[in-house]
Design an enzyme around this catalytic site. Structure first.
Site, PDB file in Angstrom:
ATOM      1  N   GLY A   1       0.825  -1.221   0.000  1.00 35.38           N
ATOM      2  CA  GLY A   1       0.000   0.000   0.000  1.00 35.38           C
ATOM      3  C   GLY A   1       0.848   1.255   0.000  1.00 35.38           C
TER       4      GLY A   1
ATOM      5  N   ILE B   1      -3.538  -0.896  -7.998  1.00 35.29           N
ATOM      6  CA  ILE B   1      -4.517   0.042  -8.576  1.00 35.29           C
ATOM      7  C   ILE B   1      -3.994   1.493  -8.480  1.00 35.29           C
ATOM      8  CG2 ILE B   1      -6.904   0.919  -8.573  1.00 35.29           C
ATOM      9  CD1 ILE B   1      -7.782  -1.836  -7.581  1.00 35.29           C
TER      10      ILE B   1
ATOM     11  N   ASP C   1      -0.906  -7.242  -5.431  1.00 40.11           N
ATOM     12  CA  ASP C   1      -2.211  -7.371  -4.778  1.00 40.11           C
ATOM     13  C   ASP C   1      -1.962  -8.232  -3.542  1.00 40.11           C
ATOM     14  OD1 ASP C   1      -4.682  -8.208  -3.884  1.00 40.11           O
ATOM     15  OD2 ASP C   1      -5.491  -8.578  -5.886  1.00 40.11           O
TER      16      ASP C   1
ATOM     17  N   TYR D   1     -14.493  -2.455   8.858  1.00 38.30           N
ATOM     18  CA  TYR D   1     -13.088  -2.059   9.001  1.00 38.30           C
ATOM     19  C   TYR D   1     -12.606  -2.323  10.428  1.00 38.30           C
ATOM     20  CZ  TYR D   1      -9.109   1.222   9.312  1.00 38.30           C
ATOM     21  OH  TYR D   1      -7.881   1.804   9.519  1.00 38.30           O
TER      22      TYR D   1
ATOM     23  N   LYS E   1      -9.753  -4.876  11.689  1.00 29.49           N
ATOM     24  CA  LYS E   1      -8.563  -4.392  12.408  1.00 29.49           C
ATOM     25  C   LYS E   1      -8.417  -5.105  13.752  1.00 29.49           C
ATOM     26  CE  LYS E   1      -6.540  -1.773   9.572  1.00 29.49           C
ATOM     27  NZ  LYS E   1      -5.143  -1.922   9.184  1.00 29.49           N
TER      28      LYS E   1
HETATM   29  P1  NAD Z   1      -4.909   4.480   1.971  1.00 33.70           P
HETATM   30  O1  NAD Z   1      -6.307   4.081   1.634  1.00 33.70           O
HETATM   31  O2  NAD Z   1      -4.492   5.866   1.640  1.00 33.70           O
HETATM   32  O3  NAD Z   1      -3.880   3.484   1.318  1.00 33.70           O
HETATM   33  C1  NAD Z   1      -4.095   2.108   1.301  1.00 33.70           C
HETATM   34  C2  NAD Z   1      -3.478   1.555   0.055  1.00 33.70           C
HETATM   35  O4  NAD Z   1      -3.790   0.157  -0.014  1.00 33.70           O
HETATM   36  C3  NAD Z   1      -4.008   2.211  -1.218  1.00 33.70           C
HETATM   37  O5  NAD Z   1      -2.940   2.745  -1.958  1.00 33.70           O
HETATM   38  C4  NAD Z   1      -4.666   1.053  -1.981  1.00 33.70           C
HETATM   39  O6  NAD Z   1      -4.439   1.119  -3.388  1.00 33.70           O
HETATM   40  C5  NAD Z   1      -3.945  -0.145  -1.375  1.00 33.70           C
HETATM   41  N1  NAD Z   1      -4.704  -1.392  -1.565  1.00 33.70           N
HETATM   42  C6  NAD Z   1      -6.033  -1.583  -1.540  1.00 33.70           C
HETATM   43  N2  NAD Z   1      -6.328  -2.859  -1.837  1.00 33.70           N
HETATM   44  C7  NAD Z   1      -5.143  -3.495  -2.050  1.00 33.70           C
HETATM   45  C8  NAD Z   1      -4.765  -4.815  -2.399  1.00 33.70           C
HETATM   46  N3  NAD Z   1      -5.691  -5.781  -2.607  1.00 33.70           N
HETATM   47  N4  NAD Z   1      -3.448  -5.095  -2.526  1.00 33.70           N
HETATM   48  C9  NAD Z   1      -2.509  -4.143  -2.314  1.00 33.70           C
HETATM   49  N5  NAD Z   1      -2.812  -2.882  -2.015  1.00 33.70           N
HETATM   50  C10 NAD Z   1      -4.110  -2.560  -1.872  1.00 33.70           C
HETATM   51  O7  NAD Z   1      -4.707   4.161   3.530  1.00 33.70           O
HETATM   52  P2  NAD Z   1      -3.654   4.806   4.543  1.00 33.70           P
HETATM   53  O8  NAD Z   1      -4.341   5.948   5.193  1.00 33.70           O
HETATM   54  O9  NAD Z   1      -2.362   5.015   3.883  1.00 33.70           O
HETATM   55  O10 NAD Z   1      -3.579   3.642   5.618  1.00 33.70           O
HETATM   56  C11 NAD Z   1      -2.514   2.733   5.664  1.00 33.70           C
HETATM   57  C12 NAD Z   1      -2.769   1.770   6.795  1.00 33.70           C
HETATM   58  O11 NAD Z   1      -2.870   2.499   8.018  1.00 33.70           O
HETATM   59  C13 NAD Z   1      -4.080   0.987   6.662  1.00 33.70           C
HETATM   60  O12 NAD Z   1      -3.870  -0.338   7.086  1.00 33.70           O
HETATM   61  C14 NAD Z   1      -5.023   1.695   7.610  1.00 33.70           C
HETATM   62  O13 NAD Z   1      -5.978   0.814   8.134  1.00 33.70           O
HETATM   63  C15 NAD Z   1      -4.087   2.178   8.681  1.00 33.70           C
HETATM   64  N6  NAD Z   1      -4.594   3.350   9.365  1.00 33.70           N
HETATM   65  C16 NAD Z   1      -4.736   4.534   8.707  1.00 33.70           C
HETATM   66  C17 NAD Z   1      -5.254   5.626   9.370  1.00 33.70           C
HETATM   67  C18 NAD Z   1      -5.437   6.941   8.685  1.00 33.70           C
HETATM   68  O14 NAD Z   1      -6.060   7.851   9.249  1.00 33.70           O
HETATM   69  N7  NAD Z   1      -4.910   7.136   7.481  1.00 33.70           N
HETATM   70  C19 NAD Z   1      -5.627   5.513  10.723  1.00 33.70           C
HETATM   71  C20 NAD Z   1      -5.496   4.268  11.343  1.00 33.70           C
HETATM   72  C21 NAD Z   1      -4.959   3.204  10.673  1.00 33.70           C
HETATM   73  N1  SER Z   2      -8.620   7.218   9.767  1.00 37.16           N
HETATM   74  C1  SER Z   2      -9.127   5.889   9.661  1.00 37.16           C
HETATM   75  C2  SER Z   2     -10.523   5.883   9.149  1.00 37.16           C
HETATM   76  O1  SER Z   2     -11.185   6.876   9.358  1.00 37.16           O
HETATM   77  C3  SER Z   2      -9.089   5.228  11.009  1.00 37.16           C
HETATM   78  O2  SER Z   2      -8.412   4.059  10.911  1.00 37.16           O
HETATM   79  O3  SER Z   2     -10.939   4.918   8.597  1.00 37.16           O
END
Ligand code: NAD
Ligand code: SER
Length: 319
Positions: free
Chosen positions: A8, A36, A53, A142, A146
């Protein structure tokens, strides 16, 4: 950590964590994988990149072996709001992806970073200074994935000795890559609208308080935990992590200190129901005690930095 794979890597966190890992460990030692959503030019030109993927276990293993990987930052996931639109996809990507990562980590003795979330909590959880160990009955797919993921990580640690570490991130605020479909996205969207001189329609109520973190602290936490002495860790993939908490209205007020005529209207939608099941603030004393966690940014510093950087990006034609 010597040879790192990031899943990702094109996402909100990956697009900033990956360059930092390349700075620290060498560009050629950090493999950015994407699916993607395409990687930015900076990532394409600064080290190895592969399409992956995460539900494809065979391809994951091939890449791990080809690059002699010893650590995986497993970021790929479907977040909360998008997950409610596509629950089957969220279960598939979030659970199969993690299972595949843990299996390859078990077989080849890799270290894993797992970003959990405040979404593991629920209406039954104490909402202020939410404890590390508490009631968790998440209402979103979600949150369910998690929380199941945290338990699966614990299982792989206890049963197979996999070194898997992770934090429960609050909502992440950043200016480089827009968030990918979460409930906390309004906090980022508010900044973009304000800097472009546009009014913002906020999808949660003005009094909605959620825990948030600024991207530099988000990255610092991941790397600090992964570098911490394993002997000192009392938990594995579920460290509570806190930085700042504020309401949507308080954020708008803080932005108005820099952009006085910024206007927000509040029109809560289905994401309000999700926000209402999450904590307002988090007790992260275990992270502070075990690996020295301490955030650097509060609301005022984060707001100043976000606006400065978004203004620069607007001038450069990047917004
Ligand atoms: P994001 O949605 O910006 O990025 C996730 C990436 O995963 C995307 O680029 C998407 O293309 C990719 N993805 C989706 N399906 C896929 C697949 N089948 N194979 C490979 N890649 C795939 O999310 P983010 O904000 O960068 O979050 C990263 C991680 O941190 C996630 O696990 C999320 O749960 C966790 N997280 C994020 C936040 C936040 O606020 N951003 C908060 C808590 C936890
Ligand atoms: N920022 C994330 C969401 O809103 C929390 O994991 O889904």
């Amino acid at each position: 950590m010597r040879r790192i794979l990031v899943t990702g890597a094109a996402g909100q966190i990956g697009s900033e964590l990956t360059p930092r890992l390349r700075e620290l460990y060498g560009g050629e030692n950090v493999v950015a994988t994407f699916h993607i959503k395409k990687l930015g030019e900076d990532l394409l030109s600064s080290g190895p990149c592969e399409h992956l993927d995460v539900t494809d276990a065979k391809r994951l293993r091939e890449i791990v072996e080809e690059y002699d990987i010893d650590s995986i930052f497993h970021l790929a996931a479907i977040l909360s709001a998008k997950g409610e639109q596509k629950p089957q996809l969220a279960w598939h990507v979030n659970m199969s992806g993690l299972y595949n990562v843990l299996e390859v980590a078990r077989e080849l003795e890799l270290r894993v970073f797992y970003p959990s979330s405040i979404a593991v909590f629920s209406p039954e959880t104490p909402r202020d200074m939410t404890p590390q160990l508490t009631v968790m009955r998440p209402r979103t797919i979600y949150g369910v994935t998690k929380l199941a993921g945290e338990l699966l990580c614990d299982y792989y640690h206890n049963r197979f000795g996999v070194d898997v570490r992770g934090v429960r991130y609050p909502g992440v605020i950043s200016y480089k890559t827009p968030p990918g479909g979460g409930t906390t996205d309004y906090a980022v969207e508010m900044f973009y609208a304000a800097v472009k001189g546009e009014p913002y329609t906020c999808f949660v109520r003005e009094d909605t308080v959620l825990p948030m973190i600024y991207m530099p602290d988000c990255i610092k936490a991941a790397i600090q935990l992964m570098e911490a002495d394993a002997e000192r860790l009392t938990r594995h993939a579920d460290y509570n992590l806190a930085s700042m908490s504020f309401s949507a209205g308080e954020l708008a007020e803080e932005i108005r200190k820099h952009i006085p005529d910024f206007k927000v209207v509040y029109k809560p939608d289905y994401r309000q129901r999700i926000a209402d099941t999450w904590p307002r603030s988090i007790d992260d004393s275990a992270a502070r005690r075990d690996w020295g966690w301490k955030p650097s940014y509060g609301l005022a510093e984060m707001t100043r930095d976000m606006i400065e950087n978004l203004r620069r990006r607007l001038e450069e034609g990047l917004l």
